[in-house]
Motif scaffolding. Structure first.
Motif, PDB file in Angstrom:
ATOM      1  N   ALA A 293      -4.147  -8.142   2.215  1.00 16.25           N
ATOM      2  CA  ALA A 293      -4.375  -6.776   1.748  1.00 16.25           C
ATOM      3  C   ALA A 293      -5.637  -6.194   2.382  1.00 16.25           C
ATOM      4  O   ALA A 293      -5.668  -5.024   2.782  1.00 16.25           O
ATOM      5  CB  ALA A 293      -4.483  -6.756   0.235  1.00 16.25           C
ATOM      6  N   GLU A 294      -6.685  -7.003   2.486  1.00 17.66           N
ATOM      7  CA  GLU A 294      -7.938  -6.550   3.092  1.00 17.66           C
ATOM      8  C   GLU A 294      -7.735  -6.245   4.580  1.00 17.66           C
ATOM      9  O   GLU A 294      -8.198  -5.225   5.090  1.00 17.66           O
ATOM     10  CB  GLU A 294      -9.013  -7.618   2.915  1.00 17.66           C
ATOM     11  CG  GLU A 294     -10.363  -7.285   3.536  1.00 17.66           C
ATOM     12  CD  GLU A 294     -11.057  -6.116   2.866  1.00 17.66           C
ATOM     13  OE1 GLU A 294     -11.884  -5.466   3.539  1.00 17.66           O
ATOM     14  OE2 GLU A 294     -10.762  -5.843   1.682  1.00 17.66           O
ATOM     15  N   ARG A 295      -7.010  -7.130   5.248  1.00 18.91           N
ATOM     16  CA  ARG A 295      -6.737  -6.958   6.678  1.00 18.91           C
ATOM     17  C   ARG A 295      -5.910  -5.707   6.944  1.00 18.91           C
ATOM     18  O   ARG A 295      -6.116  -5.009   7.942  1.00 18.91           O
ATOM     19  CB  ARG A 295      -5.981  -8.188   7.183  1.00 18.91           C
ATOM     20  CG  ARG A 295      -5.535  -8.152   8.628  1.00 18.91           C
ATOM     21  CD  ARG A 295      -4.569  -9.292   8.899  1.00 18.91           C
ATOM     22  NE  ARG A 295      -3.328  -9.135   8.151  1.00 18.91           N
ATOM     23  CZ  ARG A 295      -2.540 -10.126   7.779  1.00 18.91           C
ATOM     24  NH1 ARG A 295      -2.865 -11.380   8.039  1.00 18.91           N
ATOM     25  NH2 ARG A 295      -1.418  -9.898   7.117  1.00 18.91           N
ATOM     26  N   GLY A 296      -4.989  -5.411   6.027  1.00 20.32           N
ATOM     27  CA  GLY A 296      -4.065  -4.309   6.258  1.00 20.32           C
ATOM     28  C   GLY A 296      -4.436  -3.015   5.572  1.00 20.32           C
ATOM     29  O   GLY A 296      -3.573  -2.150   5.364  1.00 20.32           O
ATOM     30  N   LYS A 297      -5.690  -2.834   5.220  1.00 17.49           N
ATOM     31  CA  LYS A 297      -6.115  -1.600   4.555  1.00 17.49           C
ATOM     32  C   LYS A 297      -5.677  -0.379   5.355  1.00 17.49           C
ATOM     33  O   LYS A 297      -5.957  -0.266   6.547  1.00 17.49           O
ATOM     34  CB  LYS A 297      -7.638  -1.577   4.386  1.00 17.49           C
ATOM     35  CG  LYS A 297      -8.104  -2.254   3.112  1.00 17.49           C
ATOM     36  CD  LYS A 297      -9.602  -2.082   2.914  1.00 17.49           C
ATOM     37  CE  LYS A 297     -10.049  -2.689   1.593  1.00 17.49           C
ATOM     38  NZ  LYS A 297     -11.513  -2.574   1.428  1.00 17.49           N
ATOM     39  N   GLY A 298      -4.974   0.531   4.666  1.00 21.86           N
ATOM     40  CA  GLY A 298      -4.521   1.748   5.328  1.00 21.86           C
ATOM     41  C   GLY A 298      -3.203   1.595   6.051  1.00 21.86           C
ATOM     42  O   GLY A 298      -2.658   2.571   6.571  1.00 21.86           O
ATOM     43  N   ALA A 299      -2.671   0.360   6.100  1.00 23.82           N
ATOM     44  CA  ALA A 299      -1.399   0.126   6.784  1.00 23.82           C
ATOM     45  C   ALA A 299      -0.324  -0.223   5.756  1.00 23.82           C
ATOM     46  O   ALA A 299      -0.614  -0.658   4.644  1.00 23.82           O
ATOM     47  CB  ALA A 299      -1.539  -1.010   7.797  1.00 23.82           C
ATOM     48  N   VAL A 300       0.922  -0.040   6.153  1.00 31.43           N
ATOM     49  CA  VAL A 300       2.041  -0.379   5.281  1.00 31.43           C
ATOM     50  C   VAL A 300       2.281  -1.882   5.354  1.00 31.43           C
ATOM     51  O   VAL A 300       2.356  -2.455   6.442  1.00 31.43           O
ATOM     52  CB  VAL A 300       3.315   0.387   5.709  1.00 31.43           C
ATOM     53  CG1 VAL A 300       4.502  -0.030   4.840  1.00 31.43           C
ATOM     54  CG2 VAL A 300       3.085   1.887   5.621  1.00 31.43           C
TER      55      VAL A 300
END
Length: 219
Positions: free
Chosen positions: A148-155
């Motif tokens: 979740a941290e890595r994908g902030k702002g991504a789907v």
């Protein structure tokens, strides 16, 4: 030509496979090796097109067996275009995911019959199996938090959207794969920092494959 070596990194979401694959490739290059970095699904133009279909979730309504067929099609192209030529040229291939992910996600968790996966693997992989598989392991709660941290702002992708229970099953299935094939698989505690995990992986690779610098090895 001398046959190369094939190293795969496996594990659930947020275990750090992609980062550690890059770190391992960089380490091996410092030893003087030619290294090919790749990933699954993907790694070749045809397989990358299939990757988009799989991770977008477009294939999910068709069920786990359809996903397994798509993974197999992507893997066949990947092996033909990238992996086998690199190995034949004596290079080291470092791959982020390979057959163990299919056995876990579509097999153990998705309940695709083992007989079907055996057939697909025989048709696509044949004897091109990894020399070493590093299974990066973290508790699912930590892995999902990292993802979740890595994908902030991504789907979130098709698999990241699944819940904690699903990812707990994934973790147990990977550990079972490692226990069933100790001659090939090593479990890596990936809870630590990036440098700590990278150092542990380098030690394992050195111990298992003996990839000393080529000049030193031939002296």
């Amino acid at each position: 030509m001398t046959s190369g070596r094939f190293i795969t990194l496996e594990g659930g979401e947020g275990t750090g496979k992609s980062t550690q694959a890059r770190r391992l490739a960089a380490y091996l290059r410092t030893l003087g090796h030619e290294v090919v970095e790749t990933r699954e699904p993907g790694g070749s133009p045809g397989a990358e097109a299939v990757r988009h279909v799989l991770l977008s979730g477009a294939a999910e309504p068709f069920g786990a067996e359809a996903e397994a067929l798509l993974f197999a099609a992507a893997r066949a192209d990947h092996l033909e275009i990238v992996i086998r030529p690199a190995l034949a040229a004596g290079r080291i291939v470092v791959c982020d995911r390979f057959v163990d992910s299919t056995r876990v996600y579509q097999g153990a968790v998705g309940q695709v019959p083992a007989a079907l996966l055996d057939t697909l693997e025989a048709a696509t992989v044949g004897g091109t199996l990894p020399d070493l598989t590093l299974i990066l392991d973290v508790p699912p709660e930590l892995g999902l938090a990292r993802a979740a941290e890595r994908g902030k702002g991504a789907v979130a992708d098709r698999f990241e959207r699944e819940g904690t229970d699903y990812h707990a099953q994934v973790r147990e299935a990977f550990l079972a794969r490692a226990a069933a094939a100790p001659e090939r698989c090593v479990v890596v505690d990936a809870r630590g920092g990036v440098d700590e995990v990278a150092a542990a992986i380098a030690r394992i690779v050195d111990a298992r494959l003996g990839l000393a610098a080529p000049a030193a090895a031939s002296a």
